[in-house]
Design a protein around this motif. Structure first.
Motif, PDB file in Angstrom:
ATOM      1  N   ARG A  67       0.827  -1.202   0.000  1.00  0.00           N
ATOM      2  CA  ARG A  67       0.000   0.000   0.000  1.00  0.00           C
ATOM      3  C   ARG A  67       0.864   1.255   0.000  1.00  0.00           C
ATOM      4  O   ARG A  67       0.582   2.223  -0.707  1.00  0.00           O
ATOM      5  CB  ARG A  67      -0.931  -0.025   1.213  1.00  0.00           C
ATOM      6  CG  ARG A  67      -2.048   1.020   1.187  1.00  0.00           C
ATOM      7  CD  ARG A  67      -2.951   0.887   2.388  1.00  0.00           C
ATOM      8  NE  ARG A  67      -3.590  -0.400   2.433  1.00  0.00           N
ATOM      9  CZ  ARG A  67      -3.445  -1.290   3.403  1.00  0.00           C
ATOM     10  NH1 ARG A  67      -2.663  -1.017   4.435  1.00  0.00           N
ATOM     11  NH2 ARG A  67      -4.073  -2.441   3.358  1.00  0.00           N
ATOM     12  N   LEU A  68       1.942   1.239   0.767  1.00  0.00           N
ATOM     13  CA  LEU A  68       2.835   2.394   0.796  1.00  0.00           C
ATOM     14  C   LEU A  68       3.582   2.551  -0.530  1.00  0.00           C
ATOM     15  O   LEU A  68       3.801   3.670  -1.006  1.00  0.00           O
ATOM     16  CB  LEU A  68       3.820   2.256   1.955  1.00  0.00           C
ATOM     17  CG  LEU A  68       3.216   2.334   3.364  1.00  0.00           C
ATOM     18  CD1 LEU A  68       4.305   2.185   4.414  1.00  0.00           C
ATOM     19  CD2 LEU A  68       2.455   3.640   3.569  1.00  0.00           C
ATOM     20  N   LYS A  69       3.989   1.451  -1.123  1.00  0.00           N
ATOM     21  CA  LYS A  69       4.652   1.533  -2.426  1.00  0.00           C
ATOM     22  C   LYS A  69       3.720   2.100  -3.486  1.00  0.00           C
ATOM     23  O   LYS A  69       4.141   2.838  -4.382  1.00  0.00           O
ATOM     24  CB  LYS A  69       5.146   0.151  -2.845  1.00  0.00           C
ATOM     25  CG  LYS A  69       6.339  -0.340  -2.042  1.00  0.00           C
ATOM     26  CD  LYS A  69       6.763  -1.739  -2.485  1.00  0.00           C
ATOM     27  CE  LYS A  69       7.974  -2.225  -1.701  1.00  0.00           C
ATOM     28  NZ  LYS A  69       8.380  -3.606  -2.091  1.00  0.00           N
ATOM     29  N   ALA A  70       2.429   1.757  -3.396  1.00  0.00           N
ATOM     30  CA  ALA A  70       1.458   2.232  -4.380  1.00  0.00           C
ATOM     31  C   ALA A  70       1.226   3.734  -4.302  1.00  0.00           C
ATOM     32  O   ALA A  70       0.673   4.319  -5.234  1.00  0.00           O
ATOM     33  CB  ALA A  70       0.125   1.491  -4.199  1.00  0.00           C
ATOM     34  N   ILE A  98     -11.127   7.713   2.977  1.00  0.00           N
ATOM     35  CA  ILE A  98     -12.020   6.898   3.804  1.00  0.00           C
ATOM     36  C   ILE A  98     -11.294   5.595   4.094  1.00  0.00           C
ATOM     37  O   ILE A  98     -11.572   4.555   3.513  1.00  0.00           O
ATOM     38  CB  ILE A  98     -13.372   6.627   3.103  1.00  0.00           C
ATOM     39  CG1 ILE A  98     -14.023   7.912   2.641  1.00  0.00           C
ATOM     40  CG2 ILE A  98     -14.315   5.861   4.033  1.00  0.00           C
ATOM     41  CD1 ILE A  98     -15.322   7.706   1.881  1.00  0.00           C
ATOM     42  N   GLY A  99     -10.335   5.650   4.957  1.00  0.00           N
ATOM     43  CA  GLY A  99      -9.515   4.485   5.242  1.00  0.00           C
ATOM     44  C   GLY A  99      -8.342   4.375   4.278  1.00  0.00           C
ATOM     45  O   GLY A  99      -8.352   4.947   3.182  1.00  0.00           O
ATOM     46  N   PRO A 100      -7.317   3.641   4.678  1.00  0.00           N
ATOM     47  CA  PRO A 100      -6.117   3.528   3.850  1.00  0.00           C
ATOM     48  C   PRO A 100      -6.340   2.916   2.474  1.00  0.00           C
ATOM     49  O   PRO A 100      -5.546   3.147   1.558  1.00  0.00           O
ATOM     50  CB  PRO A 100      -5.206   2.627   4.697  1.00  0.00           C
ATOM     51  CG  PRO A 100      -5.701   2.766   6.093  1.00  0.00           C
ATOM     52  CD  PRO A 100      -7.176   2.969   5.976  1.00  0.00           C
ATOM     53  N   ALA A 101      -7.399   2.123   2.302  1.00  0.00           N
ATOM     54  CA  ALA A 101      -7.621   1.449   1.021  1.00  0.00           C
ATOM     55  C   ALA A 101      -8.359   2.313   0.006  1.00  0.00           C
ATOM     56  O   ALA A 101      -8.623   1.860  -1.109  1.00  0.00           O
ATOM     57  CB  ALA A 101      -8.403   0.154   1.254  1.00  0.00           C
ATOM     58  N   SER A 102      -8.696   3.551   0.350  1.00  0.00           N
ATOM     59  CA  SER A 102      -9.509   4.394  -0.532  1.00  0.00           C
ATOM     60  C   SER A 102      -8.686   5.502  -1.179  1.00  0.00           C
ATOM     61  O   SER A 102      -7.674   5.941  -0.630  1.00  0.00           O
ATOM     62  CB  SER A 102     -10.674   5.004   0.252  1.00  0.00           C
ATOM     63  OG  SER A 102     -10.173   5.899   1.238  1.00  0.00           O
ATOM     64  N   THR A 103      -9.144   5.950  -2.333  1.00  0.00           N
ATOM     65  CA  THR A 103      -8.507   7.059  -3.049  1.00  0.00           C
ATOM     66  C   THR A 103      -9.587   7.917  -3.698  1.00  0.00           C
ATOM     67  O   THR A 103     -10.451   7.395  -4.424  1.00  0.00           O
ATOM     68  CB  THR A 103      -7.556   6.553  -4.142  1.00  0.00           C
ATOM     69  OG1 THR A 103      -6.554   5.721  -3.553  1.00  0.00           O
ATOM     70  CG2 THR A 103      -6.867   7.718  -4.847  1.00  0.00           C
ATOM     71  N   PHE A 104      -9.558   9.223  -3.416  1.00  0.00           N
ATOM     72  CA  PHE A 104     -10.449  10.174  -4.075  1.00  0.00           C
ATOM     73  C   PHE A 104      -9.831  10.555  -5.417  1.00  0.00           C
ATOM     74  O   PHE A 104      -8.631  10.824  -5.517  1.00  0.00           O
ATOM     75  CB  PHE A 104     -10.633  11.415  -3.218  1.00  0.00           C
ATOM     76  CG  PHE A 104     -11.299  12.564  -3.928  1.00  0.00           C
ATOM     77  CD1 PHE A 104     -12.676  12.591  -4.074  1.00  0.00           C
ATOM     78  CD2 PHE A 104     -10.542  13.612  -4.466  1.00  0.00           C
ATOM     79  CE1 PHE A 104     -13.297  13.652  -4.741  1.00  0.00           C
ATOM     80  CE2 PHE A 104     -11.146  14.662  -5.121  1.00  0.00           C
ATOM     81  CZ  PHE A 104     -12.535  14.681  -5.259  1.00  0.00           C
ATOM     82  N   THR A 105     -10.646  10.555  -6.470  1.00  0.00           N
ATOM     83  CA  THR A 105     -10.155  10.906  -7.805  1.00  0.00           C
ATOM     84  C   THR A 105     -11.012  12.031  -8.384  1.00  0.00           C
ATOM     85  O   THR A 105     -12.212  12.134  -8.087  1.00  0.00           O
ATOM     86  CB  THR A 105     -10.199   9.703  -8.763  1.00  0.00           C
ATOM     87  OG1 THR A 105     -11.572   9.273  -8.946  1.00  0.00           O
ATOM     88  CG2 THR A 105      -9.385   8.543  -8.215  1.00  0.00           C
ATOM     89  N   SER A 106     -10.406  12.871  -9.184  1.00  0.00           N
ATOM     90  CA  SER A 106     -11.143  13.943  -9.858  1.00  0.00           C
ATOM     91  C   SER A 106     -10.455  14.266 -11.180  1.00  0.00           C
ATOM     92  O   SER A 106      -9.252  14.051 -11.344  1.00  0.00           O
ATOM     93  CB  SER A 106     -11.226  15.195  -8.973  1.00  0.00           C
ATOM     94  OG  SER A 106      -9.936  15.697  -8.698  1.00  0.00           O
TER      95      SER A 106
END
Length: 646
Positions: free
Chosen positions: A286-289, A386-394
């Motif tokens: 997750r950190l590498k990503a 929303i938690g470490p597994a989430s990513t907001f995109t725009s």
């Protein structure tokens, strides 16, 4: 030595130019920099080296040439010979001189140890290895012996392999005396006693204990007895399981511009949670990503803290955050193109990504601005919302497209959320609003305003994204949409599946297949904006045909798109050398004006491709011909890119 055991008004879209009988594309150059001050790294493409520094190779001091001979007595097994020769550094580098007599003697001694290890790995515990240099036994040579007069110095390895031992009595138990099943860890009486099987069994049992929440599990004792009379190997392994323990606090080292607390948060490891090494692996990935670190290690401490917990240690090395790229393309049918981008990987200190990109193509093929194709976009991502597994995109983009099917100018804004369900599964969703002005064979300057809610699920079990040799990938996409100006609602659904399988251990022969299809329901074809209909043909779908060249066409022969489509591709990827490969392939596709491929005519293309492996993925060039072309289809197509076709 003996071994022992230890957009303005234009007419409705029509054929505004002659269709070339050749579809070709050539990437001229792409330059990408992580920083304008970053040093160039040497790369090699088709045998040519670029950005190579002078003096990369250090000359050998006092070079000494030698020859290597292997005498494997009483055994004609070619696999064993290959194992032994592969274990010898002198054999592997026989064409390169060593640094004098001292270097040769030192490497010969090292080779002796490696050969003993190779015999053990092959289950041979009574073998004999002898080494001689210039006819003199290695053990009689002083370190400063001068071998120069014998150049090239003959090096002889004499090996008496002996029989393969088999496992006899095998005992695996915990320190408290409870027995473990050796077969569960790959050890069975009567099997060939490969030494690697013992080491693998130890790793497996320790890993199993740690997955049960015991971070201090280790092999306490190992007793191996080789019976040379019966050629058997008795093995006793005692495992100290250690206590069950929770995770403790997370400590982060190595951060400079990335927020340290954010890094700890993105590991997703909560103090008090039962220890699990798989959580450490997931945190590291997750950190590498996040793409802000050159290196990441996440591990549990070697000892428990005062509370009986395992502290988590995170060590990172930051990379350069700014990057810039420039590129140029040329197409025999569409003219030249330029592209560029600038990005920042850590905008506000928490791995926020900002990217500004733009491109223009069709340069030289037309003097009309409206015939150019261009793209500009501003993209922003923020992980961990929303938690470490989430990513907001725009995304905010402006595009003008000018393929044969339509001419369009559009402005699109989109926001969404991407969530990593598991290591291999990703779910994403969002809201998109698009204004477009479209001209095709049916309408002139139609203005559309379309809102949609795209939802997508992806399972990616491939071993490599750019050059997979095993696994499969699945995609399911559904997108309800509403076009305000015409008052039309419709749903776009599509799916895709691809699979890969190597036919040999070396993975030089890989079979790859792909199937894709989709349907639009809820509105007639004429009510669907031309930019949202399905098309097929070209390098990304059915090779041998022009882009969007497959499917229904108007009276002028231009594509009109469809409400459903289907594509299938099959390839055999053959590695000729370590870097060069050839790929015979066949592609099939169809597009229909109905929602279920009603009346669709499948068209096929076949050809062969060339691949050249690079550190950033294989360079791809494909040549294809249409097998059942229509009157306006090209005679052949040539396509280029980076990465496999699918």
């Amino acid at each position: 030595m003996m071994l022992n055991v230890p957009s303005h008004i234009v007419p409705a879209r029509g054929r505004g130019r002659l269709r070339s009988k050749t579809v070709a594309f050539l990437a001229v150059t792409v330059l990408s920099f992580t920083s304008v001050t970053a040093p160039a790294q040497a790369i090699e493409i088709f045998g040519f080296k670029f950005f190579e520094k002078d003096g990369d190779e250090t000359p050998v001091v006092n070079p000494l040439d030698y020859t290597v001979t292997f005498d494997i007595q009483g055994n004609g097994d070619p696999d064993l010979r290959e194992k032994l020769e592969s274990a010898s550094a002198l054999k592997r580098s026989e064409e390169e001189p060593v640094p004098g007599s001292v270097g040769l003697i030192s490497r010969a001694r090292s080779d002796f140890e490696q050969l003993v290890g190779a015999l053990y790995e092959d289950g041979r515990f009574s073998g004999l290895v002898k080494v001689s240099l210039a006819g003199r036994p290695l053990e009689t040579l002083a370190p400063d012996t001068d071998l120069k007069p014998y150049e090239p110095v003959p090096v002889m390895f004499t090996v008496e392999p002996g029989p393969q031992f088999r496992f006899g009595e095998i005992v695996m138990r915990r320190e408290d005396g409870s027995e473990l099943d050796p077969a569960a860890y790959g050890l069975e009486p009567g099997a060939v006693a490969y030494s690697t099987n013992v080491l693998n069994a130890e790793e497996k049992v320790v890993a199993a204990m740690r997955e049960l929440g015991r971070p201090l599990a280790r092999v306490e004792d190992r007793n191996i007895v080789a019976d040379h009379d019966s050629d058997t190997l008795d093995v006793t392994i005692v495992v100290n399981a250690g206590p069950v323990a929770p995770f403790g606090p997370t400590a982060v080292e190595g951060t400079e511009d990335v927020d340290r607390d954010f890094v700890a948060y993105m590991t997703g490891i909560d103090p008090g949670e039962t220890y699990d090494p798989r959580e450490l692996e997931a945190a590291e990935k997750r950190l590498k990503a996040l793409e802000v670190f050159n290196a990441v290690t996440v591990r549990g401490a070697d000892n428990l803290d005062a509370n009986g917990a395992v502290p988590v240690e995170v060590n990172v090395s930051e990379r350069k955050f700014r990057y810039i790229g420039l590129g140029a393309t040329y197409s025999s049918t569409d003219g030249g193109g330029l592209e560029g981008y600038w990005g920042h990987r850590n905008l506000f200190g928490r791995a926020e990504k900002l990217r500004i990109e733009g491109s223009v193509s069709g340069i030289g093929s037309t003097s009309e601005y409206d015939d150019l194709t261009y793209h500009g976009a501003l993209l922003f991502e923020k992980p961990g919302v929303i938690g470490p597994a989430s990513t907001f995109t725009s995304r905010l983009s402006v595009d003008q497209e000018n393929p044969d099917a339509y001419r369009s100018f559009s402005v699109t804004g989109a926001v969404g959320l991407k969530y990593k369900l598991t290591e291999k599964q990703t779910l994403s969703g969002g809201v998109e609003l698009e204004y477009a002005r479209i001209t095709d064979s049916l309408v002139t300057d139609q203005e559309t305003l379309t809102a949609s809610v795209p939802l997508e699920w992806v399972y990616d079990g491939r071993d490599d994204e750019l050059d997979p040799t095993s696994g499969f990938r699945l995609l399911a996409h559904i997108e309800p949409a509403y076009e305000f100006n015409q008052g039309n609602s419709f749903v776009i659904a599509r799916g895709e599946a691809s699979a890969y399988r190597a036919l040999d251990d070396a993975k030089r022969f890989v079979v790859a297949g792909r199937v894709a299809g989709g349907s639009i329901v809820g509105a007639d074809l004429t009510d669907i904006p031309a930019t949202r209909r399905f098309y097929s043909g070209g390098g990304g779908s059915v090779r041998g045909y022009a882009y969007q060249g497959i499917g229904p066409k108007d009276e002028n022969g231009d594509p009109i798109g469809g409400l459903s489509y289907m594509e299938a591709n099959a390839e055999v990827r053959i590695g000729v050398t370590d870097k060069i490969g050839i790929v015979p392939f066949i592609d099939v596709g169809a597009v229909s004006t109905g929602t279920a491929l009603e009346g669709a005519e499948f068209q096929a293309g076949a050809g062969i491709g060339l691949r050249y492996k690079t550190p950033f993925g294989p360079l791809r060039i494909d040549f294809a011909i249409p097998l059942n072309p229509g009157p306006n289809d090209p005679d052949y197509g040539i396509y280029a890119g980076i990465g496999q076709a699918f």
